[in-house]
Design a protein around this motif. Structure first.
Motif, PDB file in Angstrom:
ATOM      1  N   ALA A  34       0.718  -1.020   0.001  1.00  0.00           N
ATOM      2  CA  ALA A  34      -0.482   0.427   0.240  1.00  0.00           C
ATOM      3  C   ALA A  34       0.974   1.153   0.286  1.00  0.00           C
ATOM      4  O   ALA A  34       1.936   0.991   0.789  1.00  0.00           O
ATOM      5  CB  ALA A  34      -1.028   0.240   0.648  1.00  0.00           C
ATOM      6  N   HIS A  35       0.631   2.141  -0.751  1.00  0.00           N
ATOM      7  CA  HIS A  35       0.782   3.533  -0.716  1.00  0.00           C
ATOM      8  C   HIS A  35       0.827   4.345   0.952  1.00  0.00           C
ATOM      9  O   HIS A  35      -0.858   4.591   0.942  1.00  0.00           O
ATOM     10  CB  HIS A  35      -0.034   4.339  -1.181  1.00  0.00           C
ATOM     11  CG  HIS A  35       0.798   4.130  -3.257  1.00  0.00           C
ATOM     12  ND1 HIS A  35       2.554   3.906  -2.684  1.00  0.00           N
ATOM     13  CD2 HIS A  35      -0.122   3.802  -4.007  1.00  0.00           C
ATOM     14  CE1 HIS A  35       2.098   3.682  -4.391  1.00  0.00           C
ATOM     15  NE2 HIS A  35       1.203   3.110  -5.263  1.00  0.00           N
ATOM     16  N   TYR A  36       1.312   4.659   1.506  1.00  0.00           N
ATOM     17  CA  TYR A  36       1.683   5.552   2.716  1.00  0.00           C
ATOM     18  C   TYR A  36       1.766   6.680   3.112  1.00  0.00           C
ATOM     19  O   TYR A  36       2.944   7.496   2.175  1.00  0.00           O
ATOM     20  CB  TYR A  36       1.897   4.939   4.055  1.00  0.00           C
ATOM     21  CG  TYR A  36       1.307   3.766   4.808  1.00  0.00           C
ATOM     22  CD1 TYR A  36       0.575   3.530   5.509  1.00  0.00           C
ATOM     23  CD2 TYR A  36       1.337   2.371   4.049  1.00  0.00           C
ATOM     24  CE1 TYR A  36      -0.224   2.569   6.271  1.00  0.00           C
ATOM     25  CE2 TYR A  36       0.823   1.241   4.114  1.00  0.00           C
ATOM     26  CZ  TYR A  36      -0.205   1.677   5.476  1.00  0.00           C
ATOM     27  OH  TYR A  36      -0.986   0.389   5.915  1.00  0.00           O
ATOM     28  N   VAL A  37       0.933   7.791   3.654  1.00  0.00           N
ATOM     29  CA  VAL A  37       1.301   9.120   3.644  1.00  0.00           C
ATOM     30  C   VAL A  37       1.717   9.209   4.663  1.00  0.00           C
ATOM     31  O   VAL A  37       1.263   9.332   5.689  1.00  0.00           O
ATOM     32  CB  VAL A  37      -0.252  10.216   3.431  1.00  0.00           C
ATOM     33  CG1 VAL A  37       0.756  11.624   3.232  1.00  0.00           C
ATOM     34  CG2 VAL A  37      -0.643   9.498   1.795  1.00  0.00           C
ATOM     35  N   TRP A  38       2.790  10.055   5.367  1.00  0.00           N
ATOM     36  CA  TRP A  38       3.241  10.958   6.563  1.00  0.00           C
ATOM     37  C   TRP A  38       3.855  12.053   5.974  1.00  0.00           C
ATOM     38  O   TRP A  38       4.402  13.069   5.201  1.00  0.00           O
ATOM     39  CB  TRP A  38       4.497  10.073   6.799  1.00  0.00           C
ATOM     40  CG  TRP A  38       5.098   9.081   6.799  1.00  0.00           C
ATOM     41  CD1 TRP A  38       4.656   8.139   8.756  1.00  0.00           C
ATOM     42  CD2 TRP A  38       5.009   7.388   5.863  1.00  0.00           C
ATOM     43  NE1 TRP A  38       4.948   6.243   8.632  1.00  0.00           N
ATOM     44  CE2 TRP A  38       5.233   6.484   7.081  1.00  0.00           C
ATOM     45  CE3 TRP A  38       5.164   7.869   5.085  1.00  0.00           C
ATOM     46  CZ2 TRP A  38       4.824   5.662   6.446  1.00  0.00           C
ATOM     47  CZ3 TRP A  38       5.444   6.605   3.990  1.00  0.00           C
ATOM     48  CH2 TRP A  38       5.225   4.906   4.541  1.00  0.00           C
TER      49      TRP A  38
END
Length: 178
Positions: free
Chosen positions: A51-55
């Motif tokens: 999955a693509h995660y955002v931080w």
């Protein structure tokens, strides 16, 4: 919408938030906001598994420093390098004007007074430097010891003579520049 997305990303902390979850909350229109926040370097989008995660930047650095062994090694190397640079910088800026003036006078006297082999008695250099800088004999030898110790590749000392600097319990009364 950018501020709302950024707030959600900040709330997610070190774990990050799935990009798909942001799309569920804000709809597909959030894609342009994510791109804009990424370009402004306010967020980072990366894969975590499939999955693509955002931080946020800070949380991403914390995340990879905890989970990526290569990053840990590189981070430690960079910190060590930074400490070394700071230490070297403090050593070079630690020299004050009087130390620089002493070294210039010491080098000048050594050059002018040296024999054909380059050796000069410390007493001769001391007389000339103390006279021109108006310093005591004790101050001269303290500065000379410090100068020679911190520049061992530049100076060579030899035992003998009536006065000089003491190194490892032996009186060294002669010096030459290398």
């Amino acid at each position: 919408m950018n501020s709302q997305i950024l707030d959600k990303v900040v709330e997610s902390g070190v774990c990050g938030i799935k990009k798909a979850e942001l799309k569920k909350i804000f709809g597909n229109e959030c894609e342009s906001s994510l791109a804009e926040l990424t370009n402004d370097e306010k967020i980072i989008v990366d894969n975590k598994g499939v999955a693509h995660y955002v931080w946020t930047k800070e949380n991403y650095l914390s995340h990879i420093s905890q989970n990526d062994p290569k990053f840990k090694i590189l981070s430690n190397l960079v910190k060590n390098l930074e400490n070394s640079v700071n230490q070297m910088r403090s050593q070079t800026t630690g020299k004050n004007d009087s130390d620089i003036l002493f070294q210039a006078q010491f080098d000048d006297s050594t050059s002018k007074l040296s024999s054909s082999l380059g050796w000069v008695p410390f007493s001769d250099i001391r007389q000339k430097v103390c006279e021109s800088l108006e310093i005591s004999q004790e101050k001269f030898y303290a500065l000379a010891s410090s100068l020679i110790e911190s520049n061992q590749a530049k100076y060579e000392i030899s035992t003998g003579g009536q006065e000089g600097i003491t190194v490892r319990g032996m009186l060294h009364g002669y010096v030459r520049k290398l």
